[in-house]
Design a protein around this motif. Structure first.
Motif, short mmCIF file in Angstrom:
data_model
loop_
_atom_site.label_atom_id
_atom_site.label_comp_id
_atom_site.label_asym_id
_atom_site.label_seq_id
_atom_site.Cartn_x
_atom_site.Cartn_y
_atom_site.Cartn_z
N ASP A 143 0.78 -1.28 -0.10
CA ASP A 143 0.10 -0.10 -0.03
C ASP A 143 0.83 1.35 0.19
O ASP A 143 1.64 1.55 1.08
CB ASP A 143 -0.98 -0.03 1.24
N GLU B 106 -0.06 4.12 0.22
CA GLU B 106 -0.67 5.21 1.06
C GLU B 106 -0.21 5.43 2.49
O GLU B 106 -1.07 5.95 3.25
CB GLU B 106 -1.99 5.26 0.73
N ILE B 107 0.48 4.45 3.00
CA ILE B 107 0.81 4.30 4.32
C ILE B 107 1.50 5.62 4.74
O ILE B 107 2.09 6.18 3.89
CB ILE B 107 1.58 3.12 4.84
N PRO B 108 1.37 6.07 6.03
CA PRO B 108 2.06 7.18 6.46
C PRO B 108 3.56 7.07 6.12
O PRO B 108 3.97 5.80 6.50
CB PRO B 108 1.72 7.39 7.69
N ASN C 32 -0.89 -3.16 4.03
CA ASN C 32 -1.79 -4.05 3.25
C ASN C 32 -1.17 -4.22 2.09
O ASN C 32 -0.33 -3.40 1.39
CB ASN C 32 -3.31 -3.40 3.12
N VAL D 239 -2.02 -3.92 -2.05
CA VAL D 239 -3.01 -3.42 -2.93
C VAL D 239 -2.76 -3.55 -4.26
O VAL D 239 -1.44 -3.75 -4.70
CB VAL D 239 -3.62 -2.17 -2.79
N LYS E 191 -10.12 -9.23 -6.86
CA LYS E 191 -10.83 -7.78 -6.74
C LYS E 191 -10.87 -7.48 -8.26
O LYS E 191 -12.18 -7.07 -8.60
CB LYS E 191 -9.72 -6.98 -6.25
N LEU F 131 -10.85 6.55 -13.78
CA LEU F 131 -10.50 6.04 -12.15
C LEU F 131 -11.08 4.78 -11.88
O LEU F 131 -12.23 4.50 -12.44
CB LEU F 131 -11.37 7.33 -11.46
N VAL G 37 -16.16 0.76 -8.34
CA VAL G 37 -15.91 -0.06 -7.26
C VAL G 37 -16.88 -1.40 -7.56
O VAL G 37 -17.72 -1.17 -8.40
CB VAL G 37 -16.64 0.50 -5.86
N PRO G 38 -16.62 -2.49 -6.95
CA PRO G 38 -17.63 -3.53 -7.35
C PRO G 38 -18.75 -3.50 -6.80
O PRO G 38 -19.18 -2.98 -5.71
CB PRO G 38 -16.66 -4.82 -6.83
N LYS G 39 -19.78 -4.19 -7.36
CA LYS G 39 -21.10 -4.68 -6.66
C LYS G 39 -21.08 -5.79 -5.88
O LYS G 39 -20.00 -6.68 -5.82
CB LYS G 39 -21.99 -5.05 -7.91
N THR G 40 -21.60 -5.60 -4.65
CA THR G 40 -21.58 -6.47 -3.29
C THR G 40 -21.52 -8.11 -4.08
O THR G 40 -20.92 -8.82 -3.42
CB THR G 40 -22.52 -6.11 -2.22
N LYS G 41 -22.72 -8.16 -4.78
CA LYS G 41 -22.80 -9.63 -5.12
C LYS G 41 -21.67 -10.05 -5.99
O LYS G 41 -21.36 -11.23 -5.71
CB LYS G 41 -24.16 -9.29 -6.04
N VAL H 117 -18.67 -9.08 -5.42
CA VAL H 117 -17.44 -9.41 -4.46
C VAL H 117 -17.67 -10.84 -3.80
O VAL H 117 -16.65 -11.71 -3.70
CB VAL H 117 -17.61 -8.36 -3.52
N MET H 118 -18.80 -11.11 -3.65
CA MET H 118 -19.23 -12.34 -3.09
C MET H 118 -19.16 -13.60 -3.87
O MET H 118 -18.38 -14.43 -3.43
CB MET H 118 -20.78 -12.52 -2.45
N PHE I 203 -29.52 -6.47 -2.95
CA PHE I 203 -29.25 -5.78 -1.61
C PHE I 203 -29.80 -4.52 -1.55
O PHE I 203 -29.62 -3.68 -2.24
CB PHE I 203 -27.76 -5.77 -1.54
N MET J 269 -24.34 -1.31 -2.98
CA MET J 269 -24.09 -2.56 -2.85
C MET J 269 -24.62 -3.30 -4.45
O MET J 269 -23.92 -4.14 -4.82
CB MET J 269 -24.68 -3.26 -1.82
N ALA K 261 -23.54 0.00 -7.33
CA ALA K 261 -22.07 0.46 -6.98
C ALA K 261 -21.86 1.98 -7.57
O ALA K 261 -21.08 2.39 -8.23
CB ALA K 261 -21.01 -0.45 -7.73
N ASN L 145 -8.89 -1.01 3.04
CA ASN L 145 -7.40 -1.39 2.95
C ASN L 145 -6.48 -1.07 4.17
O ASN L 145 -5.76 -1.87 4.10
CB ASN L 145 -6.92 -0.51 1.48
N THR M 126 -3.87 10.25 5.08
CA THR M 126 -3.56 10.58 6.33
C THR M 126 -1.87 10.10 6.58
O THR M 126 -1.65 9.04 6.28
CB THR M 126 -4.40 10.32 7.43
N GLN M 127 -1.08 11.36 7.25
CA GLN M 127 0.27 10.67 7.68
C GLN M 127 0.19 10.67 8.92
O GLN M 127 1.19 10.08 9.32
CB GLN M 127 1.11 12.02 7.28
#
Lengths: 261, 645
Positions: free
Chosen positions: A12, A14-16, A35, A37, A76, A188, A191-195, A197-198, B250, B354, B357, B372, B380-381
């Motif tokens: 990841d 984007e960690i500090p 994490n 990613v 993902k 960009l 985002v996925p639909k929950t179904k 993802v499952m 959902f 859901m 999306a 994540n 954030t830092q």
């Protein structure tokens, strides 16, 4: 259109900054609590492919070369409705050698067969070498366009838009071709639909070893000699002197010392 | 007489069909148990129905509604008495009962009824408050009720005049009419007038009876029913879980996906508009109106297409409107008839998030980060331990035991301003000698944000991980600094198997002061006003503990803003909205900050890290030359305690 999107799993980014640690011995970043990613330009590449498929149809295969953990990146992508997923297991090292990675990806793409369009992120979020796409094209003997942010299909030809320093170029190309994808407001990652993802955990993932691809583990052409986090030091010194002229002379001498090393 | 009964039968038949028509659509809804705990429900019905505790909160409307309400009930009883006495020949209209009740009391209540109707008309046609819905139906209802009441008095007066009723004076209004009429009309004329107006009165009454169930007047029966069937749990616990195993869809995007109680809510609505009048998004000029959501759903429900998509079907049901909800529950709290607007909005959001999306990009970012990185503050830092600094605070490791887990919360640990709050809280806990620990880097978001935005799946995933982790550590008691975390622990984790004793820091600290474990010096010279966080106040009914802390620290009660306690006005940050950029002229926080500044207080006390960040910026923008600070109640208490030390 048969599209392959190459994805890379990275730490990841984007960690500090203070949490980012390096193992000097192994010359690699430490995982810590961060994490894993999908590298952002890879995600842009997948989004570009999904948008292309939304309009023109086709099939998307996502491909990664990584450890077992990299399966997550493929899951993902499946949740975002990629049709197929291939993991080439890397049980060797975390060598950043782009040629080594590109030769593995190229071998896998050959095995996937009948691929018309190969999308690769413009560079990875960890090493950022930006060579993999070009090398894959080289190995496969295909043309390559870099910094692409939009693809369209016009009369059977690909209409490809790439970003340049001063604006945009538009090319027409006949597949097969390799494109490296950069980001834009329009790609960009969705985002996925929950179904989905499952369901993504149930879809089988094709796993190949290097032996399956019929290639030998090549020695890296590139070795990391040293790895460290740049240290920033600031020092404060008051310039002494009897008179202002003295102080100016001393200051000038010190500046000259710094400049001359 | 037979003619009257002959007319009554079809009247009642039409009315009954009307009610059937209203109730029928409820049956497409999903099951929900709302018949449990009858004793509590009866108490609720008496308080909110009979005593109208919520209706009377709005003074003018509450006042005239009381007059109409009691007038209506007493006149109804009086009519029933006449029916029993005259038509069933059971002589009960006799003696003192006749004089005191049937004549005098009924006359007075009848007058109140008419005055109430007049006041309602005055409001509707003269003041025209924007909360109301201006329909012909509403005007006609008032007109008909007035005609029924007025003709009732006229026929009473003319009866007294024509029969020279010796007891006429017991009916004061009728008696006045009789006195005026006697010199004007002959006895024959009075009899004709009486007879014809009697038919006019009955005709209007029957017409009204038959028509009422098709209008908002059905609320006379449906609203009390809805109050009885209302949610008995804290508002903060009123979101329903999603069955991910067996559901195909959902969230909610059609009437059939709501529960039957959600559909019953739609018919209980009286169009009073209090929900929209109290809605912070609506107040700040955004397109969200809980009233219109309910009324539009009602219209769609009557159209009889239970499978038709709802989102985008009307302006109020557009995603643009739904994303403005801060989930503050002002609408739910304001509703006199127990309609639950908020869970419906979340149900619709769940579908957007859901199933489709599709939701605001900044919320996507926040949820992506939550997934994540375990917190929603992308980029954030800060780390979860920055606030600790030189304080020696243990982290709860495997096999260790402490009395209390201090749940710091993402907004507490990762937003610089709030680090002062959690530091003050930790110092207070240390001073009081509480054996507590934190999770440190292992703490993760409770999932509140995911749940309020509508990603129930993500919420369940993180909630289950948290519960498992805390149970493996043997945590039993939790103190949170964030009311959102508190609400999740108190109302949502138990359903997922995580029953922990949880207190908001204001409640826990107030206890420590009461037990003498913290001794404030009462030396702070400040005037303070307290801004109720929605998730502590309205969602969980805790209004006193934070005020007590302020009182203890400054030696006097906090100043109250015009909108406080259950009617507090949201900071604008709930429901994921603190992660979204609001249009500059539509900021909820600025409206609240202006109110806080106008209260004249030097300090605006808060009890929530989101309120802190929303209000601090806004108060700075609104306070002009006068310095106004925003502080958490824990910071104020720490100031008071630390001064003595």
């Amino acid at each position: 259109m048969n599209i392959v999107v190459c994805l890379k799993q990275v730490l990841d980014p984007e960690i500090p900054a203070r949490d980012f640690k390096i193992n000097k011995e192994r010359r690699e970043a430490e995982r810590g609590s961060a994490n894993l990613v999908t590298s952002i330009f890879c995600a842009n590449a997948l989004e570009t492919a999904l948008q292309f498929r939304d309009i023109h149809g086709g099939k998307i295969t996502v491909l990664t070369y990584g450890t077992v953990a990299a399966e997550d990146v493929l899951r993902k992508a499946i949740a975002l409705k990629a049709d197929d997923a291939v993991l080439v297991l890397n049980d060797q090292s975390s060598s950043p050698d782009p040629l080594q990675v590109a030769s593995v990806l190229a071998a896998a793409i050959k095995k996937i067969d009948a691929v018309n369009l190969i999308l690769v992120g413009r560079e990875s979020a960890d090493w950022g070498a930006g060579q993999t796409g070009g090398l894959v094209a080289e190995i496969l003997g295909l043309p390559c366009l870099a910094f692409v942010d939009h693809i369209d299909l016009v009369d059977g030809s690909l209409r490809i838009r790439r970003q340049t320093e001063t604006g945009r170029d538009v090319y027409m190309a006949t597949p097969p071709i390799v494109l490296t994808i950069t980001n834009d407001d329009h790609n960009l990652p969705r985002v996925p639909k929950t179904k989905d993802v499952m369901l993504s955990s149930r879809k089988p993932i094709t796993k190949w070893s290097l032996t399956d691809l019929g290639i030998e583990p090549t020695p890296g052409y590139l070795k990391v000699a040293e790895l460290g986090i740049p240290e920033k030091n600031t020092m404060c010194e008051f310039v002494d002197g009897e008179t202002l002229d003295d102080k100016v002379a001393t200051l000038a001498r010190k500046i000259a010392d710094v400049i001359q090393g | 007489m037979w003619l009257m009964y002959a007319l009554l039968v079809p009247t009642l038949a039409v009315a009954a069909y009307g009610f059937y028509h209203r109730i029928k659509p409820w049956f497409v809804g999903k099951p929900l148990d709302r018949l449990d705990r009858p004793a509590q429900r009866i108490v609720r019905l008496l308080k909110l129905g009979l005593l109208q505790q919520k209706t009377i909160r709005e003074r003018y409307a509450g006042f005239f509604h009381q007059m109409i309400f009691w007038g209506f009930i007493v006149l109804f009883i009086a009519t029933t008495v006449v029916l029993i006495d005259y038509d069933f020949q059971v002589p009960i209209m006799r003696g003192a009962f006749y004089l005191y009740f049937q004549s005098f009391f009924v006359d007075v209540l009848g007058l109140l009824f008419l005055v109430g109707i007049a006041l309602a008309g005055w409001r509707r046609w003269w003041f025209r408050p924007p909360a109301l819905v201006y329909t012909k139906e509403a005007s006609l209802i008032l007109a008909l009720l007035f005609v029924i009441g007025a003709t009732g008095f006229l026929i009473e007066g003319w009866r007294i005049a024509a029969t020279n009723d010796p007891w006429g004076a017991w009916s004061p209004v009728g008696n006045v009419i009789a006195k005026i009429s006697r010199p004007l009309f002959s006895e024959d004329a009075l009899l004709i007038l009486h007879r014809s107006f009697w038919w006019l009165h009955m005709g209007t009454t029957f017409a009204f009876l038959a028509w009422a169930p098709y209008t908002k007047m059905a609320h006379v029966l449906l609203s009390p029913a809805n109050i009885y069937l209302g949610n008995l749990d804290p508002i903060g616990g009123s979101l329903k879980p999603v069955d991910f195993e067996s559901s195909e869809i959902f969230g909610v995007n059609s009437l059939a996906q709501f529960t039957w109680k959600d559909l019953a809510d739609l018919d209980a609505c009286t169009e009073c508009g209090r929900c929209t009048a109290s809605c912070p998004a609506n107040n700040s000029g955004k397109p969200l109106s809980p009233r219109d959501i309910i009324l539009d759903l009602q219209k769609l429900s009557r159209r009889g297409e239970p499978q038709a998509p709802l989102i985008g079907a009307t302006v109020s049901l557009s995603s643009e409107s739904l994303w403005n909800c801060t989930t503050c529950a002002a609408c739910v709290e304001a509703c006199p008839v127990s309609i639950e607007q908020l869970p419906k909005i979340i149900d619709l959001r769940r579908h957007l998030v859901m199933d489709q999306a599709e939701f605001p990009e900044m919320m996507q970012d926040a949820l992506g980060s939550l997934e994540n990185r375990g917190h929603p503050f992308r980029g954030t830092q800060a780390t979860r331990l920055d606030w600790v600094g030189d304080l020696d605070i243990p982290e709860w490791g495997e096999g260790q035991t402490y009395d209390v887990l201090y749940w710091v919360g993402c907004a507490g640990a990762l937003v610089e301003r709030n680090q002062k709050t959690v530091r003050a809280t930790a110092q207070l806990l240390k001073t009081a000698g509480v054996r507590f620990a934190i999770l440190g880097r292992d703490e993760k978001c409770t999932g509140d944000l995911a749940r309020r935005i509508g990603n129930e799946f993500l919420f369940e995933t993180v909630a289950k991980e948290n519960i498992e982790r805390l149970q493996s550590l043997g945590v039993t008691k939790v103190v949170t600094s964030c009311p959102h975390c508190f609400n999740t622990f108190a109302n949502e984790y138990p359903r997922l198997g995580g029953a922990f004793e949880v207190q908001h820091h204001s409640v826990f600290l107030a206890d420590l002061v009461r037990n003498g474990r913290l001794k404030p010096s009462r030396a702070i010279e400040e005037t303070v006003t307290f801004h109720d966080p929605c998730y502590l106040g309205r969602h969980n009914g805790e209004y006193d503990a934070p005020r007590e802390l302020v009182q203890i620290s400054i030696g006097k009660d906090p100043i109250e803003m015009p909108r406080s306690r259950e009617r507090s006005f949201c900071c604008g940050g709930g429901g994921g909205l603190s992660f979204v950029e609001e249009p500059t002229d539509q900021r909820v926080s600025h409206r609240r900050a202006a109110e806080a500044v106008e209260s004249g207080a030097d300090t605006v006390a808060v009890g929530c890290p989101f309120c802190m960040t929303m209000l601090e910026d806004a108060v700075n923008a609104k306070s002009g030359d006068r310095p106004v600070k925003v502080k958490d109640v824990a910071e104020i208490l720490w100031q008071a305690v630390n001064q003595q030390a």
